[in-house]
Write a protein that holds these residues in place. Structure first.
Motif, PDB file in Angstrom:
ATOM      1  N   GLN A  18     -35.238 -99.869 -49.564  1.00 18.93           N
ATOM      2  CA  GLN A  18     -34.586 -99.494 -50.748  1.00 18.93           C
ATOM      3  C   GLN A  18     -36.152 -98.936 -51.576  1.00 18.93           C
ATOM      4  OE1 GLN A  18     -31.855-100.883 -53.615  1.00 18.93           O
ATOM      5  NE2 GLN A  18     -33.520-100.995 -54.847  1.00 18.93           N
ATOM      6  N   TYR A  19     -35.979 -97.379 -51.943  1.00 16.17           N
ATOM      7  CA  TYR A  19     -36.796 -96.810 -52.320  1.00 16.17           C
ATOM      8  C   TYR A  19     -36.554 -96.741 -54.020  1.00 16.17           C
ATOM      9  CZ  TYR A  19     -38.144 -94.914 -47.926  1.00 16.17           C
ATOM     10  OH  TYR A  19     -38.524 -94.823 -46.517  1.00 16.17           O
ATOM     11  N   ASN A  20     -37.640 -97.191 -54.688  1.00 13.23           N
ATOM     12  CA  ASN A  20     -37.408 -97.129 -56.262  1.00 13.23           C
ATOM     13  C   ASN A  20     -38.105 -96.014 -56.865  1.00 13.23           C
ATOM     14  OD1 ASN A  20     -36.125 -99.824 -56.367  1.00 13.23           O
ATOM     15  ND2 ASN A  20     -37.975-100.770 -56.166  1.00 13.23           N
ATOM     16  N   ILE A  21     -37.240 -95.437 -57.569  1.00 17.77           N
ATOM     17  CA  ILE A  21     -37.858 -94.032 -58.058  1.00 17.77           C
ATOM     18  C   ILE A  21     -37.568 -93.975 -59.544  1.00 17.77           C
ATOM     19  CG2 ILE A  21     -37.251 -91.366 -57.834  1.00 17.77           C
ATOM     20  CD1 ILE A  21     -35.587 -91.818 -55.356  1.00 17.77           C
ATOM     21  N   PRO A  22     -38.765 -93.805 -60.257  1.00 15.54           N
ATOM     22  CA  PRO A  22     -38.669 -93.609 -61.727  1.00 15.54           C
ATOM     23  C   PRO A  22     -37.917 -92.533 -62.078  1.00 15.54           C
ATOM     24  CG  PRO A  22     -41.192 -93.205 -60.748  1.00 15.54           C
ATOM     25  CD  PRO A  22     -40.403 -93.564 -59.541  1.00 15.54           C
ATOM     26  N   VAL A  23     -37.463 -92.322 -62.995  1.00 15.92           N
ATOM     27  CA  VAL A  23     -36.576 -91.128 -63.610  1.00 15.92           C
ATOM     28  C   VAL A  23     -37.549 -90.371 -64.420  1.00 15.92           C
ATOM     29  CG1 VAL A  23     -34.838 -90.612 -64.814  1.00 15.92           C
ATOM     30  CG2 VAL A  23     -34.535 -92.536 -63.426  1.00 15.92           C
ATOM     31  N   SER A  24     -37.986 -89.414 -63.875  1.00 12.28           N
ATOM     32  CA  SER A  24     -38.985 -88.534 -64.688  1.00 12.28           C
ATOM     33  C   SER A  24     -38.891 -87.034 -63.936  1.00 12.28           C
ATOM     34  CB  SER A  24     -40.287 -88.747 -65.117  1.00 12.28           C
ATOM     35  OG  SER A  24     -40.887 -88.806 -63.561  1.00 12.28           O
ATOM     36  N   SER A  25     -39.358 -86.035 -64.426  1.00  8.44           N
ATOM     37  CA  SER A  25     -39.446 -84.733 -63.898  1.00  8.44           C
ATOM     38  C   SER A  25     -40.332 -84.850 -62.701  1.00  8.44           C
ATOM     39  CB  SER A  25     -39.497 -83.579 -64.903  1.00  8.44           C
ATOM     40  OG  SER A  25     -40.861 -83.966 -65.713  1.00  8.44           O
ATOM     41  N   ALA A  26     -41.448 -85.611 -62.855  1.00 10.35           N
ATOM     42  CA  ALA A  26     -42.304 -85.413 -61.775  1.00 10.35           C
ATOM     43  C   ALA A  26     -41.713 -86.045 -60.599  1.00 10.35           C
ATOM     44  CB  ALA A  26     -43.615 -86.639 -62.290  1.00 10.35           C
ATOM     45  N   SER A  27     -40.730 -86.788 -60.599  1.00 10.46           N
ATOM     46  CA  SER A  27     -40.064 -87.440 -59.321  1.00 10.46           C
ATOM     47  C   SER A  27     -39.041 -86.418 -58.480  1.00 10.46           C
ATOM     48  CB  SER A  27     -39.305 -88.652 -59.925  1.00 10.46           C
ATOM     49  OG  SER A  27     -40.037 -89.657 -60.226  1.00 10.46           O
ATOM     50  N   LEU A  28     -38.984 -85.114 -59.185  1.00 12.90           N
ATOM     51  CA  LEU A  28     -38.115 -84.320 -58.353  1.00 12.90           C
ATOM     52  C   LEU A  28     -38.478 -83.719 -57.171  1.00 12.90           C
ATOM     53  CD1 LEU A  28     -37.007 -82.234 -61.587  1.00 12.90           C
ATOM     54  CD2 LEU A  28     -35.483 -83.938 -60.285  1.00 12.90           C
ATOM     55  N   PRO A  29     -39.792 -83.683 -56.852  1.00 13.72           N
ATOM     56  CA  PRO A  29     -40.264 -83.220 -55.560  1.00 13.72           C
ATOM     57  C   PRO A  29     -40.188 -84.553 -54.594  1.00 13.72           C
ATOM     58  CG  PRO A  29     -41.961 -82.451 -57.052  1.00 13.72           C
ATOM     59  CD  PRO A  29     -41.041 -83.504 -57.900  1.00 13.72           C
ATOM     60  N   ALA A  30     -40.180 -85.726 -54.947  1.00 21.53           N
ATOM     61  CA  ALA A  30     -40.216 -86.790 -54.109  1.00 21.53           C
ATOM     62  C   ALA A  30     -38.622 -87.036 -53.681  1.00 21.53           C
ATOM     63  CB  ALA A  30     -40.642 -88.170 -54.746  1.00 21.53           C
ATOM     64  N   ILE A  40     -32.910 -90.939 -46.336  1.00 20.06           N
ATOM     65  CA  ILE A  40     -33.002 -92.164 -46.646  1.00 20.06           C
ATOM     66  C   ILE A  40     -31.367 -92.734 -47.174  1.00 20.06           C
ATOM     67  CG2 ILE A  40     -35.331 -92.158 -46.950  1.00 20.06           C
ATOM     68  CD1 ILE A  40     -34.426 -92.443 -49.886  1.00 20.06           C
ATOM     69  N   THR A  41     -31.286 -93.934 -47.082  1.00 19.29           N
ATOM     70  CA  THR A  41     -29.953 -94.479 -47.243  1.00 19.29           C
ATOM     71  C   THR A  41     -29.799 -95.188 -48.783  1.00 19.29           C
ATOM     72  OG1 THR A  41     -30.292 -96.270 -45.810  1.00 19.29           O
ATOM     73  CG2 THR A  41     -29.278 -94.058 -44.837  1.00 19.29           C
ATOM     74  N   GLY A  42     -30.986 -95.863 -49.094  1.00 20.33           N
ATOM     75  CA  GLY A  42     -30.965 -96.781 -50.102  1.00 20.33           C
ATOM     76  C   GLY A  42     -31.965 -96.308 -51.296  1.00 20.33           C
ATOM     77  N   ILE A  43     -31.513 -96.342 -52.625  1.00 22.45           N
ATOM     78  CA  ILE A  43     -32.668 -96.060 -53.524  1.00 22.45           C
ATOM     79  C   ILE A  43     -32.159 -96.758 -54.731  1.00 22.45           C
ATOM     80  CG2 ILE A  43     -32.997 -93.840 -52.843  1.00 22.45           C
ATOM     81  CD1 ILE A  43     -31.290 -92.848 -55.427  1.00 22.45           C
ATOM     82  N   LEU A  84     -26.581 -91.371 -48.901  1.00 22.27           N
ATOM     83  CA  LEU A  84     -27.019 -92.522 -49.569  1.00 22.27           C
ATOM     84  C   LEU A  84     -25.680 -93.512 -49.272  1.00 22.27           C
ATOM     85  CD1 LEU A  84     -29.062 -93.019 -51.414  1.00 22.27           C
ATOM     86  CD2 LEU A  84     -27.709 -92.576 -53.377  1.00 22.27           C
ATOM     87  N   GLN A  85     -26.253 -94.845 -48.969  1.00 22.98           N
ATOM     88  CA  GLN A  85     -25.200 -95.966 -48.855  1.00 22.98           C
ATOM     89  C   GLN A  85     -25.474 -96.861 -49.808  1.00 22.98           C
ATOM     90  OE1 GLN A  85     -25.447 -97.572 -44.734  1.00 22.98           O
ATOM     91  NE2 GLN A  85     -25.528 -95.324 -43.973  1.00 22.98           N
ATOM     92  N   SER A  86     -26.749 -97.110 -50.424  1.00 24.67           N
ATOM     93  CA  SER A  86     -26.835 -98.143 -51.402  1.00 24.67           C
ATOM     94  C   SER A  86     -27.639 -97.463 -52.672  1.00 24.67           C
ATOM     95  CB  SER A  86     -28.062 -99.005 -50.908  1.00 24.67           C
ATOM     96  OG  SER A  86     -28.409-100.211 -51.823  1.00 24.67           O
ATOM     97  N   LEU A  87     -26.959 -97.808 -53.930  1.00 25.90           N
ATOM     98  CA  LEU A  87     -27.278 -97.112 -55.388  1.00 25.90           C
ATOM     99  C   LEU A  87     -27.623 -98.182 -56.206  1.00 25.90           C
ATOM    100  CD1 LEU A  87     -28.170 -94.572 -56.948  1.00 25.90           C
ATOM    101  CD2 LEU A  87     -25.497 -94.455 -57.497  1.00 25.90           C
ATOM    102  N   CYS A  88     -28.881 -98.430 -56.675  1.00 27.98           N
ATOM    103  CA  CYS A  88     -28.859 -99.258 -57.897  1.00 27.98           C
ATOM    104  C   CYS A  88     -29.353 -98.644 -59.173  1.00 27.98           C
ATOM    105  CB  CYS A  88     -30.108-100.273 -57.440  1.00 27.98           C
ATOM    106  SG  CYS A  88     -30.652-101.399 -58.649  1.00 27.98           S
ATOM    107  N   LEU A  89     -28.621 -98.857 -60.276  1.00 24.72           N
ATOM    108  CA  LEU A  89     -28.807 -98.308 -61.416  1.00 24.72           C
ATOM    109  C   LEU A  89     -29.095 -99.166 -62.560  1.00 24.72           C
ATOM    110  CD1 LEU A  89     -26.257 -95.454 -61.628  1.00 24.72           C
ATOM    111  CD2 LEU A  89     -28.496 -95.493 -60.791  1.00 24.72           C
ATOM    112  N   SER A  90     -29.491-100.420 -62.098  1.00 22.81           N
ATOM    113  CA  SER A  90     -29.520-101.491 -62.931  1.00 22.81           C
ATOM    114  C   SER A  90     -30.495-101.424 -64.053  1.00 22.81           C
ATOM    115  CB  SER A  90     -30.205-102.762 -61.980  1.00 22.81           C
ATOM    116  OG  SER A  90     -30.547-103.949 -62.840  1.00 22.81           O
ATOM    117  N   GLY A  91     -29.792-101.919 -65.386  1.00 25.53           N
ATOM    118  CA  GLY A  91     -30.397-101.847 -66.467  1.00 25.53           C
ATOM    119  C   GLY A  91     -30.693-100.402 -67.075  1.00 25.53           C
ATOM    120  N   GLY A  92     -30.031 -99.452 -66.552  1.00 25.56           N
ATOM    121  CA  GLY A  92     -30.061 -98.112 -66.973  1.00 25.56           C
ATOM    122  C   GLY A  92     -29.164 -97.665 -67.988  1.00 25.56           C
TER     123      GLY A  92
END
Length: 621
Positions: A46-58, A67-70, A96-104
């Motif tokens: 699972q790739y953990n992605i911080p939510v910001s405009s800087a993450s868009l290229p990644a 990839i299948t999990g974030i 995408l097969q696994s999606l985590c929005l915990s605490g969002g």
């Protein structure tokens, strides 16, 4: 030669490496990079992605790799978050097969739009996403619900833990969109229990728009009994009558059940559950404080296929109950932490007697079992066998060096060993030396004596003798927190584990720069390191040690009073993968120095605190 291997073979080889090693291998060449990416996909990382405009290229780059999990962190209702969710749906959604929005805190509209872009989703984590359920209107429109139902048809696992605003209506709307659910978590949601007019029945008869009722949950379980395999109702205050009602559902065949912290459960209710749900392979009854030995007897009698059992903080459990564990022949993981009446004698009888081979335990926790003594551990360790990989004896304060040497003799395949707060451990125990027969020497003389005994008069390179800690060559995690009698005399010689990933030497007052440098050279793969309250460590020690730890991700240096901003500069130059740094209560490290450090490594979360006006002020940057 490796370059000439087929990509499939490289992928297969790299799949045996830990995640961090796969990342390092990907830097060798283009072929190794491609092979590492294939291996990562196959291990469901699972790739953990911080939510910001800087993450868009990644996000776009990850989409090209399929990839299948974030997991998304720092998610809110801002325009930037909305833009990130749109990008995730477009670039990652199809695979995408696994999606985590915990605490969002996403908006309902952006959340629905994201779901509609993820037709292959199998795992959805909405734990703590209270904003989605506050209004009570999520999926209230039939046409929206129908579209979501089409994309969530393959959803197998749903996590709704910690949702304070979840009601019967919102739960029913969401669960109806996932007809093939197999795993459900409602941990720490506020379930209501109301007795109906008939004795023992649980009402009310209709779904509630303002609360989450057990009656509604029971109706859901009855409807999905043929498919549901795992339930987590930890912290819901489940009543004995409710547990019996769950167990009696026709067609229900649970494999996993977690009831952590349900303090009102009775031994009788657990016995009924075990009799009716005999196919359970995982059961968590930690913190169910009314349970006694009878519950463990019922578990052993009826749950013959149980593989994982957690019984933490059962203060009424005794050795008599533990003797029943011998009937669980498939048990792989056992957690008896904080069971203060368990001395280990019952476990010895359960695992060491009988004609059949003992259960192949891979993980055992007896942490905080204050009644545990050397004698029972001596008898227990040989029967645990080479299958054991994780052993937690933290805060078993009566254990001594003899226990440690028994571990080093019989449990040589351990990958995790936790001995925090075992204050009787001493240098000679780690070194595998015999117990001193005379009054122990103090101070520098003791250090010199141990050096001489460990090395011999002609050996310029000191090596431990006998069953020393070095025999545990497979260690990945070691915790020696507050083993305050340990010094450089042993630590410089036994902490030589190239594969060690996590190490805690917190609260070791005799650890010096010499020990720090030796640990750095002997354990170069460390990712998590805790050295808080090691007051003798200085900038000079870190100047020599930091370059050996390029993989460090989490570092705790709280209350290391001699360290200055020079150490921050050293760490900033050597530890480029750092994610968390704790320098709380380091009086010689200023807030300005911390801010400068974070400007160099913006991905690092820094913790800094100091006393201001008599109060402890802690800041997380």
């Amino acid at each position: 030669m490796a370059e000439s291997l087929p990509l499939e073979m490289l992928t297969y080889i790299l799949s045996f490496l830990p995640l961090s090693d796969q990342k390092e291998a990907s830097l060798v060449s283009r072929a190794w990079y491609c092979a590492a990416q294939n291996a990562l996909r196959e291990t469901n990382v699972q790739y953990n992605i911080p939510v910001s405009s800087a993450s868009l290229p990644a996000i776009k780059s990850l989409g090209l790799r399929g990839i299948t999990g974030i997991g998304l962190t720092n998610l809110d209702d801002s325009p930037a978050s909305h833009q990130v969710l749109e990008s995730v749906a477009y670039h990652l959604g199809p695979n995408l097969q696994s999606l985590c929005l915990s605490g969002g805190s996403p908006t309902e509209a952006s959340f629905v739009a994201l779901l509609l872009g993820c037709p292959a989703l199998r795992i959805l984590d909405l734990s703590g996403c209270n904003s989605l359920f506050t209004s009570g209107t999520l999926l209230a429109q039939p046409e929206t619900a129908q579209r979501v139902r089409q994309v969530l048809r393959g959803l197998c696992e749903l996590n709704l833990a910690g949702l304070r605003d979840l009601t019967d209506l919102s739960f029913n709307r969401l669960s109806s969109c996932a007809p093939n659910l197999e795993r459900l978590s409602l941990a720490y949601c506020h379930l209501t229990f109301e007795l109906g007019p008939a004795r023992g029945s649980l009402g009310p008869p209709d779904s509630s728009p303002s609360q989450l009722s057990f009656h509604n949950l029971l109706r859901f379980v009855k409807q999905r009994a043929g498919r549901l395999r795992a339930l987590d109702l930890s912290g819901t205050g489940l009543l004995p009558e409710a547990l019996k009602a769950l167990g009696q559902v026709v067609g229900l065949q649970l494999k996993e059940l977690s009831l952590h912290g349900c303090q009102d459960l009775s031994t009788e209710a657990v016995a009924t559950l075990c009799r009716l749900q005999s196919g359970l392979t995982s059961l968590d009854l930690s913190g169910c404080s009314d349970l006694a030995d009878g519950a463990l007897l019922a578990i052993s009698r009826d749950l013959g296929h149980l593989q994982r059992l957690r019984l933490r903080k059962l203060q009424r459990l005794t050795d008599a109950g533990c003797t029943a564990l011998g009937g669980l022949r498939e048990l792989h993981s056992l957690d008896l932490a904080e069971c203060c009446l368990v001395s280990g004698r019952g476990l010895v009888q359960a695992l060491g007697s009988g004609h059949r081979a003992p259960a192949p335990l891979a993980s055992l926790s007896l942490a905080y079992c204050s009644s545990l003594q050397d004698a029972s551990v001596f008898s227990l360790i040989p029967v645990l066998g080479l299958s054991l990989r994780v052993l937690d004896l933290s805060s078993c304060v009566a254990l001594t060096n003899r226990t440690l040497q028994a571990i080093c003799t019989f449990l040589t395949h351990l990958s995790v060993l936790r001995l925090a707060w075992c204050k009787e451990l001493q240098d000679w125990g780690l070194l595998g030396l015999g117990e001193p027969t005379e009054e122990p020497t103090q101070g520098p003389q003791l250090h010199q004596e141990l050096e001489h005994r460990a090395s011999g008069p002609k050996d310029p390179s000191p090596q431990p003798q006998g069953p020393s800690l070095l025999m545990l060559r497979a260690l990945k995690e070691l915790d020696l927190t507050a083993c305050s009698k340990l010094t450089d005399a042993s630590l410089t010689k036994v902490l030589q584990f190239p594969e060690l990933r996590q190490l805690s030497l917190s609260l070791l007052p005799a650890l010096t720069d010499k020990g720090l440098v030796a640990v750095a050279r002997g354990c170069p793969s460390l990712e998590h390191l805790v050295l808080s309250h090691c007051s003798l460590l200085s900038d000079e020690g870190w100047a020599q040690a930091a370059s050996s730890w390029p993989r460090l991700q989490h570092l705790n240096l709280a209350s290391c009073g001699q360290l200055t901003e020079q150490t921050l500069d050293t760490i900033g130059q050597a530890c480029k993968q750092l994610r968390m740094l704790d320098v709380a209560m380091c009086p010689r490290i200023s807030m300005a120095a911390v801010r400068h450090f974070q400007a160099q490594l913006p991905q690092v979360t820094c913790i800094q605190s100091r006393f201001v006006g008599g109060a402890d002020l802690t800041l997380t940057l």
